[in-house]
Design an enzyme around this catalytic site. Structure first.
Site, PDB file in Angstrom:
ATOM      1  N   ARG A 322       0.832  -1.209   0.000  1.00 59.10           N
ATOM      2  CA  ARG A 322       0.000   0.000   0.000  1.00 59.10           C
ATOM      3  C   ARG A 322       0.866   1.259   0.000  1.00 59.10           C
ATOM      4  O   ARG A 322       0.488   2.285  -0.563  1.00 59.10           O
ATOM      5  CB  ARG A 322      -0.983  -0.020   1.167  1.00 59.10           C
ATOM      6  CG  ARG A 322      -2.078   1.034   1.060  1.00 59.10           C
ATOM      7  CD  ARG A 322      -3.186   0.833   2.076  1.00 59.10           C
ATOM      8  NE  ARG A 322      -4.265  -0.024   1.595  1.00 59.10           N
ATOM      9  CZ  ARG A 322      -5.330   0.398   0.903  1.00 59.10           C
ATOM     10  NH1 ARG A 322      -5.476   1.674   0.611  1.00 59.10           N
ATOM     11  NH2 ARG A 322      -6.257  -0.441   0.501  1.00 59.10           N
ATOM     12  N   GLU A 725      -9.969   5.684   7.104  1.00 60.99           N
ATOM     13  CA  GLU A 725      -8.549   5.999   7.064  1.00 60.99           C
ATOM     14  C   GLU A 725      -8.185   7.318   6.397  1.00 60.99           C
ATOM     15  O   GLU A 725      -7.295   8.025   6.872  1.00 60.99           O
ATOM     16  CB  GLU A 725      -7.790   4.859   6.352  1.00 60.99           C
ATOM     17  CG  GLU A 725      -7.835   3.550   7.111  1.00 60.99           C
ATOM     18  CD  GLU A 725      -7.422   2.377   6.238  1.00 60.99           C
ATOM     19  OE1 GLU A 725      -6.346   1.822   6.469  1.00 60.99           O
ATOM     20  OE2 GLU A 725      -8.187   2.032   5.309  1.00 60.99           O
TER      21      GLU A 725
END
Ligand SMILES: Cc1cc2nc3c(=O)[nH]c(=O)nc-3n(C[C@H](O)[C@H](O)[C@H](O)COP(=O)(O)OP(=O)(O)OC[C@H]3O[C@@H](n4cnc5c(N)ncnc54)[C@H](O)[C@@H]3O)c2cc1C
Ligand code: FES
Ligand code: FES
Lengths: 770, 505
Positions: A322, A725
């Site tokens: 990520r 997030e």
């Protein structure tokens, strides 16, 4: 239809309504039950863990006599006593529950002790006599890199010819930056209670974001199977990723001891033990080289990421992936090479934390952009805009996903206007010109964050909806509640689908025996996945009721309409309870499961290309700070945020995520500093030394808005967007505002994160360049 | 001197009020904390443990006690995780469970939190409720600085605080000033509490020294300094306990068990504050919450220092005497007390002696206290008109953080010439210490750029700081010097300094 009529027909607590968190009343009354609050079963034993004091060593002798002899002690257990697999690693099986003779970080669990009381167990755990043969310890990512010490193979993602592009670019810049890790500091520490059931089965209460994984790992550790273990979690006192993989260790120890003793066993980590024993956000060393033109537009860029993964793989593979996927953030990188090293160090195994590697990737590119702007003497916002992804052109990410929902320009233009960016920049310039000690700074940074688990198979979810004969509804799904309001949002979806008021729906604990094989509640995907699954279940029931009503009343299905808490059949009104009772009487199934898998995603991990993300979440923030150049102390003065939550399921809850995420991100980048001794012991393992933000750190002027036109282009649950997030990374604006203040229009301050007063003072006086 | 049984075979009880009932506990282990008792014994699990060291506020409760005038009740938030249960004797305890009305309706504080979406995971919430309750009862419509201060000891990892701060305003709007329930009425200074509430507290007040304990563990609570001296002579290795904000951590974190504890919190002489024209005499058991307003009355420049000293729940328990006697190199009050030329009164079996604070610290955590001797009071001289007095604290976080460096300064002038200079720092040496070289560089000099430069350089001769997780040695040295510059800039008005005042209030 008249407005009043609409209102009357609208259910209470439907989709889009800013209802309070479902447990808010219980929270404020102290009546919400967390794992440690559950009424303790008779005979409960309390556990404590004996930890390694060495970062890397062979255990020569583990003398537990004094532990056994300590008052109240009932049992002591080491690795040799584990009947099943000694592993709590979620992906790679490299994470021992109890160290089998080799310790790989200071704080690693060596043995567990069971006693009559919590205090007795903790006292006893300190009495072990351990002889170590110390081995060379690798304590930072760069040493690991030099030694080739990795938990997983290094990865490369490339597009175009970055080398050639950099060499050919009119301007070049290379450097190194660092970004620190972060402790989750969930207010409720790790805890699990395992209760024996008949035939050796176990019922485990675990404060976990991933009950299904705890179930599997517990079953394997005790030498049994998934069917023998049930894991339940009503709520966590905060998770933030820290309860994605880490609870397995705690639950396995409790389960193993419960199995041995035949008694209920509870392990609750004291705060210091929790911080010493469990993983955190990865800290990174980042090298970059970039070629750009005189306007600051990037032509080629290369990144090297070295992440401190700690002693085992844990979730570091996906986390670092990520990072690679997010080191473009909002910017088109035509020629790019990203190298990612997953360094093995003799420190605690780092783990998921809100953003999951994404924040560090975005930190990297924002840092580079800021450096470019300061090299060119341009406003960093201009350079950011120069590099934004386009629409129709310059819109393909390094991993070859085309951006189809880009709202960056829209958000940034609107925010720059409402926050009065240009005028304030000028005002700050004037202020600084006449203020030799105090300097102000401002920065606008954008966020683009990919939504979906990058491991495609995790993007699935299940739900269970039961309707009882009195018309009340029991809702269950595979997601977990850690404060993010997931349970509330999913219940709102079900209320909407069944056209009944929210208060008729009972939200129940996550439970592996109700909805199996659920993914972790993570990747911001909780309401996307579970909302859809619950919607599917509710729709099944609704369909059955419509079909039944049409048949029962002898009308066409189109003549059956749901209104608030009732059904309209031609002219007749049937209250919901009555409908349900009738349906039951006529033998209609009133329970349904729902299932969902995210569409349109595919991704080849070998080539790092495809469409890993269903869609992107966007936002931007402007922060203004003031810095004292005598001490490095700084304060946040004003923050303006514009964030895209799509069509919000619950604006109040989403606002809470934006605000809370931002403040948590600001803590990561400023006051939260993890320190280790030369011997690899964490020295910041309590709130006395590890400083998360308090209320006085909140900007006195804090303006948060949602993008009004927000509506997900993809068919997500009611066109909402994930919001767990992404807002954390809005806080990069705080870090860059501090850099801006230090630069004061001149030069590139050597400031890396976290920007503690000490780091800021060092940068203010020209030190600190790496 | 009153007779005090220093052996106290028969341990007595601990009595306090909870929800209108008098609770009487036997066999209380002096090492047991209030939080342990609430959660484990009483099964009131609304109060949470987040750290067991006073730093997160999840365990906050409110303790009521009769004020000095015996006719008002002071309500104060405290951290139950580091409060020994035995020290609750004679007090009233209010927990989050106490707030619901008989009909189940929420208290305005709770209602305001719900309305403002002030809880997410909810784990911090009961603690915030209790800190807000203390604010609600003690302040009338506070501003942002007051609200932030009231919340300084409560950590929330979810919300980012904005909705909680909003609730602190909203709760006053939701409250009914005529509510029959005293706890639900917002604070009005001087308002008399209900008679039955007062009566209950009076009914459990003690006249005599007490001793409680279980097994061979004892906690003695003497009533006067003589008794204290006798007890300390009989138990020279006992823990002398004041607010416990340092001592209790030895139990909750080091897992020590004290056999004998002597509690100073009921010793009349140690609870006195004498505020006269030539100074203040603060008894060693006076809490910071009580001492600070008096000190700040004389020295308003010290307000920010004490605002940043821990948090209200800590200051409500912690004593100035405990801060001084604890001898921590990073104690925040001592640099200021050193530059003010404070004196300590020390008492032992042999009598009382007076010692300048500057002579009290002998080495790392080592004081001039003899065995059997205790700190009786701290004498702070009245300010001399024209003195420049300042104290600056530098830490990673504004609120509730331990200093990297804390500096204090007092300069006396004749014209623009310094006639007397006092400079002291915490965090720079093994004890809080004066910077004698720096002081002599300033004394006699005109307080200008050059003198400050000299003084800054002198610091390198005065100190050899260490590196730890709070700060490196180099940074400590740098900011110690820069704080002198800040002092000069503030004095000369040549530049704005200090970031904390900006945008607040
Ligand atoms: C969360 C938290 C935050 C804190 N923040 C700060 C801060 O910002 N600044 C700071 O300076 N400190 C801070 N402290 C430390 C502590 O609160 C202070 O040192 C406090 O003043 C101690 O007082 P007390 O009454 O609680 O002492 P206790 O804990 O009761 O005692 C401390 C020591 O002093 C001794 N002692 C107490 N009274 C006497 C006496 N009369 N005679 C002789 N010896 C005595 C005790 O035996 C013990 O050794 C903090 C502590 C916590 C838990
Ligand atoms: S539990 Fe953290 S302050 Fe008491
Ligand atoms: S609501 Fe979770 S810590 Fe405050």
């Amino acid at each position: 239809m008249a407005a009043a009529d609409t209102d009357r027909r609208r259910i209470r607590g439907g989709v889009g309504e800013a209802v309070p968190h479902d447990s808010a009343h219980l929270h404020v009354a102290g009546e919400a039950t967390y794992t440690d609050d559950i009424i303790e079963p008779r005979g409960l034993l309390h556990l404590a863990v004996g930890m390694s004091s060495k970062a890397h060593a062979r255990v020569r002798r583990l003398d537990l006599d004094a532990v056994r002899a300590s008052p109240g002690v009932v049992d002591v257990m080491t690795a040799a006593d584990i009947p099943g697999e000694n592993n709590c690693g979620p992906v790679v099986h490299d994470d021992p529950i109890l160290a089998p003779g080799l310790v790989e970080y200071a704080g690693q669990a060596l043995f567990a002790v069971a006693a009559r009381t919590y205090e007795q167990a903790r006292r006893a755990a300190r009495l072990a006599v351990v002889e170590y043969e110390e081995l060379e310890a690798v304590l930072d990512p760069l040493t690991a890199l030099a030694k080739g010490s990795f938990v997983l193979p290094s990865e490369t993602l490339a597009r175009g010819d970055s080398r050639a592009a950099i060499d050919a670019a009119p301007r070049r810049l290379a450097g190194r930056t660092r970004v620190g890790g972060q402790d989750h500091f969930y207010l409720e520490g790790q805890v699990a209670m395992a209760v024996p059931r008949e035939g050796g089965d176990l019922y485990v209460h675990s404060s976990t974001q991933h009950p299904g994984e705890v179930q599997l790992l517990v079953a394997r550790a005790i030498g049994r199977e998934a069917k023998d273990v049930v894991v339940e979690c009503r709520r966590m006192g905060g998770g933030f990723g820290g309860k994605e993989s880490q609870p397995a260790l705690i639950a396995c120890i409790a389960a193993l001891m419960a199995q041995r003793s035949g008694l209920p066993c509870k392990l609750r980590l004291d705060r210091d033990d929790d911080m010493l024993m469990t993983g955190k956000r990865h800290d990174f060393v980042i090298d970059y080289e970039v070629g750009f033109d005189d306007t600051g537009r990037i032509e080629g860029i290369e990144f090297m990421f070295a992440a401190r993964c700690g002693m085992s793989a844990d979730l570091s593979g996906a986390i670092n992936d990520r990072t690679m996927f997010h080191c473009d953030n909002a910017y088109y990188l035509p020629n790019v090479t990203i190298v990612s090293h997953r360094c093995k160090t003799n420190t605690v195994s780092n783990t998921a934390f809100r953003g999951f590697g994404g924040p560090q990737g975005m930190y990297a590119i924002e840092y580079v952009i800021d450096e470019i702007a300061r090299t060119l003497g341009r406003d960093p916002l201009d350079v950011r805009r120069r590099n934004f992804y386009g629409t129709g052109e310059r819109d393909v990410t390094p991993y070859l996903q085309k951006l189809e929902d880009n709202v960056l320009d829209e958000i940034v233009d609107e925010l720059a206007t409402t926050a009065d960016y240009a005028a304030r920049r000028e005002e700050i310039r004037l202020y600084n010109a006449s203020s030799p000690v105090l300097k102000r700074g401002i920065a606008l940074t954008p966020v683009k964050f990919g939504i979906s688990f990058t491991a495609t198979h995790l993007n699935q979810a299940g739900a269970l909806v039961n309707v009882y004969t009195d018309g009340t509804v029991h809702l269950n799904h595979g997601g977990t509640e850690m404060g993010q309001g997931l349970f509330t949002k999913v219940a709102q979806v079900v209320a909407e689908e069944l056209s009944i008021d929210l208060d008729r729906i009972k939200i129940t604990a996550s439970d592996t025996s109700k909805v199996p094989n659920a993914s972790a509640t993570a990747a911001s995907a909780g309401s996307d996945l579970n909302g859809k699954a619950a919607q599917a279940a509710a729709r099944k029931i609704r369909k059955r009721l419509v079909r039944f009503a049409a048949r029962h009343f002898g009308v066409a299905r189109d003549d059956v309409r749901f209104e608030r808490n009732r059904l309209r059949v031609n002219g007749q009104l049937i209250p919901w309870e009555e409908l349900v009772r009738l349906a039951w009487f006529n033998r209609v199934a009133l329970s349904a499961t729902g299932y969902y898998r995210t569409p349109r995603i595919n991704y080849d991990r070998k080539t790092f290309s495809g469409r890993p993300f269903f869609y992107f979440a966007y936002g931007a923030a402007v922060s203004e700070v003031i810095v004292d150049t005598l001490t490095g102390e700084h304060r946040l003065l004003r923050v303006d945020i514009l964030h895209d939550c799509g069509a919000s399921l619950n604006p109040a809850i989403d606002l809470g995520q934006v605000e809370g995420g931002f403040v948590q991100g600001a803590g990561w980048l400023t006051s939260e500093e993890l320190c280790w001794s030369e011997r690899g012991e964490l020295t910041t393992h309590a709130p006395s030394t590890y400083k998360i933000p308090t209320s006085s750190d909140l900007a006195p002027d804090f303006r948060v808005r949602m993008l009004e036109s927000g509506r997900n282009r993809e068919k997500t649950i009611y066109r909402s967007k994930a919001v767990g997030e992404p807002p954390l990374m809005l806080a990069l604006s705080v870090f860059h505002a501090i850099r801006d203040a230090l630069s004061d229009g001149r030069g590139r301050p050597a400031l890396h994160a976290p920007a503690t007063p000490e780091a800021v003072l060092l940068a203010a006086t020209g030190g600190g360049h790496d | 001197m009153a007779a005090v049984d220093t052996t106290a075979e028969g341990a007595g009880t601990v009595r306090f009020v909870l929800d209108g009932e008098i609770v009487e506990l036997h066999d209380v282990d002096p090492n047991r904390t209030l939080l342990q008792w609430l959660r484990d014994d009483l099964r009131r699990t609304g109060t949470k443990e987040g750290c067991a060291e006073g730093d997160c506020g999840a365990c906050t409760v409110v303790v009521g006690e009769l004020d000095r005038d015996d006719s008002t009740i002071r309500l104060r938030a405290v951290n139950s995780c580091i409060r020994f249960l035995a020290t609750l004797d004679g007090k009233e305890l209010i927990t989050v469970e106490s707030l619901r009305d008989a009909d189940g309706s929420l208290h305005p504080v709770q209602q305001a939190l719900v309305e403002n979406h002030g809880s997410q995971c909810g784990f911090c919430t009961p603690g915030f409720v209790m800190s807000l309750l203390a604010l609600f009862k003690n302040a009338d419509r506070p501003g942002r600085i007051e609200i932030d201060d009231a919340l300084a000891g409560n950590l929330c990892r979810c919300t980012g605080y904005r909705p909680i701060v909003a609730a602190a305003t909203r709760m006053y709007q939701l409250a009914d000033p005529a509510d029959a329930d005293w706890l639900r009425r917002p604070g009005r200074p001087g308002e008399a509490p209900p008679a039955d509430r007062l009566e209950r507290l009076r009914s459990i007040a003690r006249e005599q020294a007490t001793c409680v304990g279980s097994g061979d563990h004892r906690l003695y609570a003497p009533r006067d300094a003589g008794e204290l001296a006798t007890l300390l002579a009989a138990h020279p290795s006992a823990l002398l306990l004041a607010g416990g904000t340092d001592a209790a951590l030895q139990v909750t974190k080091q897992l020590r068990e004290f056999e004998t504890i002597i509690y100073t919190g009921n010793v009349a002489e140690l609870l006195c504050i004498e505020n006269g024209p030539d100074g203040i005499e603060i008894g060693a058991a006076v809490t910071l919450a009580d001492a600070v307003p008096v000190i700040v009355g004389h020295y308003p420049e010290l307000e920010e220092l004490f605002l940043r000293f821990a948090s209200p729940p800590i200051r409500n328990a912690a004593t100035l005497g405990g801060n001084v006697a604890n001898a921590s190199p990073i104690g925040d009050s001592m640099p200021a007390l050193l530059v003010l030329d404070c004196e300590l009164s020390l008492q032992g079996a042999a009598g009382t002696r007076v010692l300048p604070l500057a002579e009290f610290y002998l080495g790392y955590r080592k004081t001039a206290l003899q065995p059997g001797e205790f700190l009786r009071s701290i004498r702070i001289p009245a300010r001399s008109a024209g003195d420049l007095v300042k104290s600056y604290k530098v830490s990673k976080r504004f609120d509730q953080d331990i200093s990297a460096v804390c500096g204090a300064f007092r300069l006396r002038f004749s014209g623009d010439r310094v006639t007397e200079a006092r400079v002291a720092y915490g965090g720079m040496a093994a004890t809080p210490a004066r910077a004698l070289d720096c002081e002599s560089a300033l004394a006699g000099a005109v307080f200008d750029e050059a003198a400050v430069e000299q003084a800054m350089q002198a610091l390198a001769r005065d100190y050899e700081p260490i590196s730890d997780m709070r700060a490196s040695a180099a940074y400590r040295m740098r900011i110690a010097a820069n704080l002198l510059r800040r002092l000069y800039l503030e004095y000369s008005g040549n530049a704005a300094v200090g970031v904390y005042a900006h945008g607040r209030g």
